[in-house]
Design a protein around this motif. Structure first.
Motif, PDB file in Angstrom:
ATOM      1  N   TYR A  30       0.833  -1.213   0.000  1.00 27.84           N
ATOM      2  CA  TYR A  30       0.000   0.000   0.000  1.00 27.84           C
ATOM      3  C   TYR A  30       0.864   1.259   0.000  1.00 27.84           C
ATOM      4  O   TYR A  30       1.976   1.255   0.535  1.00 27.84           O
ATOM      5  N   GLU A  31       0.294   2.314  -0.577  1.00 30.89           N
ATOM      6  CA  GLU A  31       0.842   3.654  -0.336  1.00 30.89           C
ATOM      7  C   GLU A  31      -0.220   4.382   0.487  1.00 30.89           C
ATOM      8  O   GLU A  31      -1.315   4.661   0.001  1.00 30.89           O
ATOM      9  N   VAL A  32       0.091   4.605   1.755  1.00 34.20           N
ATOM     10  CA  VAL A  32      -0.907   5.178   2.659  1.00 34.20           C
ATOM     11  C   VAL A  32      -1.172   6.641   2.281  1.00 34.20           C
ATOM     12  O   VAL A  32      -0.237   7.399   2.014  1.00 34.20           O
ATOM     13  N   LEU A  33      -2.439   6.998   2.213  1.00 33.14           N
ATOM     14  CA  LEU A  33      -2.853   8.358   1.837  1.00 33.14           C
ATOM     15  C   LEU A  33      -3.425   9.078   3.056  1.00 33.14           C
ATOM     16  O   LEU A  33      -3.916   8.427   3.991  1.00 33.14           O
ATOM     17  N   PRO A  34      -3.396  10.420   3.039  1.00 33.90           N
ATOM     18  CA  PRO A  34      -4.049  11.150   4.135  1.00 33.90           C
ATOM     19  C   PRO A  34      -5.537  10.809   4.158  1.00 33.90           C
ATOM     20  O   PRO A  34      -6.155  10.662   3.099  1.00 33.90           O
ATOM     21  N   ALA A  35      -6.077  10.691   5.340  1.00 35.88           N
ATOM     22  CA  ALA A  35      -7.490  10.320   5.478  1.00 35.88           C
ATOM     23  C   ALA A  35      -8.256  11.452   6.158  1.00 35.88           C
ATOM     24  O   ALA A  35      -7.662  12.283   6.852  1.00 35.88           O
ATOM     25  N   VAL A  36      -9.578  11.473   5.950  1.00 31.10           N
ATOM     26  CA  VAL A  36     -10.417  12.476   6.605  1.00 31.10           C
ATOM     27  C   VAL A  36     -11.562  11.763   7.318  1.00 31.10           C
ATOM     28  O   VAL A  36     -12.169  10.848   6.777  1.00 31.10           O
ATOM     29  N   PHE A  37     -11.805  12.161   8.578  1.00 30.19           N
ATOM     30  CA  PHE A  37     -12.774  11.447   9.417  1.00 30.19           C
ATOM     31  C   PHE A  37     -13.903  12.343   9.916  1.00 30.19           C
ATOM     32  O   PHE A  37     -14.733  11.898  10.685  1.00 30.19           O
ATOM     33  N   ASP A  38     -13.886  13.627   9.528  1.00 25.82           N
ATOM     34  CA  ASP A  38     -14.866  14.579  10.054  1.00 25.82           C
ATOM     35  C   ASP A  38     -15.619  15.203   8.884  1.00 25.82           C
ATOM     36  O   ASP A  38     -15.001  15.636   7.897  1.00 25.82           O
ATOM     37  N   VAL A  39     -16.938  15.263   9.002  1.00 25.96           N
ATOM     38  CA  VAL A  39     -17.767  15.742   7.888  1.00 25.96           C
ATOM     39  C   VAL A  39     -17.422  17.171   7.471  1.00 25.96           C
ATOM     40  O   VAL A  39     -17.348  17.475   6.273  1.00 25.96           O
ATOM     41  N   GLU A  40     -17.204  18.057   8.437  1.00 27.87           N
ATOM     42  CA  GLU A  40     -16.922  19.445   8.065  1.00 27.87           C
ATOM     43  C   GLU A  40     -15.505  19.606   7.524  1.00 27.87           C
ATOM     44  O   GLU A  40     -15.269  20.404   6.617  1.00 27.87           O
ATOM     45  N   GLU A  41     -14.556  18.805   8.076  1.00 24.87           N
ATOM     46  CA  GLU A  41     -13.186  18.802   7.519  1.00 24.87           C
ATOM     47  C   GLU A  41     -13.213  18.318   6.069  1.00 24.87           C
ATOM     48  O   GLU A  41     -12.493  18.834   5.214  1.00 24.87           O
ATOM     49  N   ALA A  42     -14.052  17.298   5.812  1.00 22.81           N
ATOM     50  CA  ALA A  42     -14.108  16.700   4.466  1.00 22.81           C
ATOM     51  C   ALA A  42     -14.623  17.689   3.425  1.00 22.81           C
ATOM     52  O   ALA A  42     -14.313  17.563   2.235  1.00 22.81           O
TER      53      ALA A  42
END
Lengths: 163, 455
Positions: free
Chosen positions: B140-152
């Motif tokens: 895998y190449e790990v990517l930045p993730a987003v976990f918050d609706v408003e951040e997304a």
């Protein structure tokens, strides 16, 4: 895979089985003997759906090695009452709407059976304690508790009559 | 339970004789004797067990998949990857125009949530399938993730789902599901009080005692029967036919007995890949979630964040309500675009408010895809609305029951959705609740009726 012979009593009948070492009683009941009344909910001893009675005590068949049942007396839901008849617990669960999806019901009934065999006149708290290892996710706990108390009452009546 | 026939007596046309009467369930005898047949209560000679290789990352590019070592594990019969799936991209509700298709059956270029399925291992025993799954090598190449609706939704947030091109579902060209009625800003300016609060919830797992699963068995004549505990046999049939490019008549589904569902068995996840495995091996295949999989990868109820801003008059009338609601769909649509529409349809609650502004966003994040659960899109909104109602009543020193009766829908009122209210009954429900709780309410509230608004 090594197999070992296990002789035990299952629902009042002598049973001789070759089971794989390390395999569970749950697997023996369901996959080898086709007794599907015992349910598999978690395979890790947390839900109580696989409860069976071994020598009068409730046991989680998913955590019980089949080979350790040698010489034991095992009862599953199928052995609770003669064919065509219902145990008072089964009747009370039916009458009192104590089964919704039905998946926890076998374990609940067998856990309750162990309680009533040992304590014919349990308090509500003792019933709650006896089924505390059995999870119901339709959350019919109240009707289940009521059904067990009703069955206990019914089971005590004929005893008094005899006395 | 009591059936009160005096409510709306003049419009009652039915004599509901069953209400309040206990009836035995038709399936109760099977349940108490252990004879009820759940999908797994069957044996098939030559049954293969399917175990999934799942993503350990929330968001990552798949660089390579190597199954060579796994294939050498004794008992392994076949290993499936994305290239074995005829139509690998789908969306459960595509046949009712919830589009675009945005979810692979088996991930290939990327994984978008932790636990996403990538490789299916088929073996003679569960143990062999599990051992082999552990030997599949994925880089895998790990990517930045987003976990918050408003951040997304912020510019520059990691893009979760390329099939949408942005981190939200598009409703007929709009970035959210909207309701517009009157002019909230003007009403806020004229209101005695303006109250703004935020409410939020976490995902909720159904945790049925029977985990999700199915068994697919090849019949004669190239047909396949699937024994499943799905709550949605026809969604399953439709989607499987589309995913496998299969005529419907080759696929038979047997179900209806579910060991707890609560909406958690409405998604179509285990059946298509189990059908495919049975077709490719010509053997019965069982795909059953472990308890850990049920908790980690099955869809929960969506997390929501809800902002409610109300304009309130001293006499208790709510004159404006502005709602901004975010549904966390997780990585894929499943039922969340529909749930978000339900959320919009449910606002501003069962209250007649002359100025309403609602924006409901269906947002993609790198969390487990959310989906159906008992009143999804509505339950969390109701929690927020009713807590807000109590806060408003407290602010102006009004009884919370009287406050609800004052603002409740009456027949003939105009809803924010531009439909006239019919069949309202909230006034009577609150009156009955007050009565049962021996909660005193004033005469005006006692004599109020859903049939007409008192002057």
């Amino acid at each position: 895979m090594t197999k070992v012979a296990v002789e035990f009593t299952l629902n009042t009948r002598e049973q001789n089985e070759f089971v794989e070492t390390g395999s569970t009683l749950l697997s023996a009941l369901r996959d080898r003997l086709g007794l599907y009344g015992t349910k598999a909910g978690c395979h890790q001893g947390t839900c109580g759906a696989c409860t069976v009675i071994i020598d009068g005590e409730p046991h989680l068949s998913c955590l019980t090695l089949a080979e350790r049942c040698r010489g034991k007396d095992v009862t599953t839901l199928e052995g609770l009452a003669p064919a065509g008849a219902l145990h008072p617990l089964q009747q009370a669960f039916m009458d009192g709407f104590a089964a919704q999806c039905g998946f926890c019901t076998p374990g609940m009934i067998l856990a309750a059976k162990c309680l009533l065999d040992r304590n014919p006149d349990p308090t509500r708290d003792e019933v709650v304690d006896a089924i505390s290892g059995n999870i119901c996710r339709c959350t019919g706990y109240e009707p289940i508790i009521a059904a067990i108390l009703t069955a206990a009452q019914g089971l005590r009546k004929p005893a008094r009559k005899r006395a | 339970m009591e059936y009160r026939k005096d409510y709306f007596a003049e419009t009652q046309t039915q004599d509901l004789t069953e209400v309040g009467v206990t009836r035995q369930r038709s399936d109760a005898l099977g349940h108490v004797t252990g004879k009820t047949q759940y999908y797994a209560d069957r044996q098939f000679a030559g049954l293969l067990h399917l175990k999934m290789v799942r993503s350990p990352h929330h968001h990552a590019r798949i660089k390579s998949i190597d199954v060579a070592k796994a294939l050498k594990v004794p008992g392994v019969v076949r290993i499936l990857t994305a290239k074995d799936v005829p139509q690998n991209i789908y969306t459960i509700l595509c046949l009712i125009q919830v589009e675009p298709n945005d979810e692979p059956v088996l991930a290939f270029d990327k994984v978008r949530f932790k636990g996403e399925q990538i490789v299916a291992v088929l073996a003679e025993s569960e143990a062999a399938a599990r051992d082999a799954a552990a030997k599949v090598k994925i880089v895998y190449e790990v990517l930045p993730a987003v976990f918050d609706v408003e951040e997304a939704l912020k510019p520059g947030a990691p893009l979760v789902n390329e099939y949408h091109g942005r981190n939200y579902f598009t409703y007929e060209g709009h970035h959210c599901r909207r309701v517009r009625h009157g002019d909230v800003e003007r009403a806020f300016a004229k209101a005695d009080h303006v109250v703004e609060e935020m409410y939020q919830s976490s995902p909720i797992e159904h945790a049925p005692t029977e985990t999700t699963g199915c068994i697919v068995v090849p019949d004669q004549n190239d047909r396949y029967t699937c024994y499943s505990n799905t709550q949605a046999l026809y969604f399953t049939l439709d989607n499987t036919a589309l995913i496998l490019n299969s005529p419907f008549h080759k696929l038979r589904l047997v179900g209806g007995t579910v060991g707890g569902g609560f909406g958690g068995k409405v998604d179509v996840i285990t059946e298509p890949i189990a059908f495919l495995a049975a077709m490719l091996t010509k053997r019965p295949v069982k795909y059953e979630y472990s308890r850990e999989e049920e908790m980690q990868v099955s869809s929960p109820r969506a997390a929501e964040r809800i902002y409610i801003k109300d304009g309130l008059m001293k006499d208790g009338r709510i004159t404006a309500r502005k709602v901004t609601l975010y549904v966390d769909a997780g990585a894929y649509s499943r039922h969340s675009p529909y749930g978000t529409t339900k959320a919009a349809a449910h606002m501003p609650g069962p209250y007649t408010i002359p100025n309403v502004w609602v924006d409901c966003h269906c947002v993609y994040t790198n969390r487990t895809p959310s989906s159906a659960m008992r009143g999804f899109g509505v339950t969390i909104g109701d929690f927020a609305l009713e807590v807000q109602m109590d806060k408003l009543a407290r602010l102006i020193g009004m009884d919370p029951m009287e406050f609800r009766i004052l603002n409740a829908y009456r027949d003939g009122d105009m809803k924010a959705h531009q439909k006239q209210v019919e069949g309202a009954a909230l006034v009577e429900c609150v009156q009955a609740a007050a009565d049962l709780a021996r909660w005193p309410i004033d005469d005006r509230s006692k004599t109020a009726s859903s049939l007409k608004r008192e002057v």
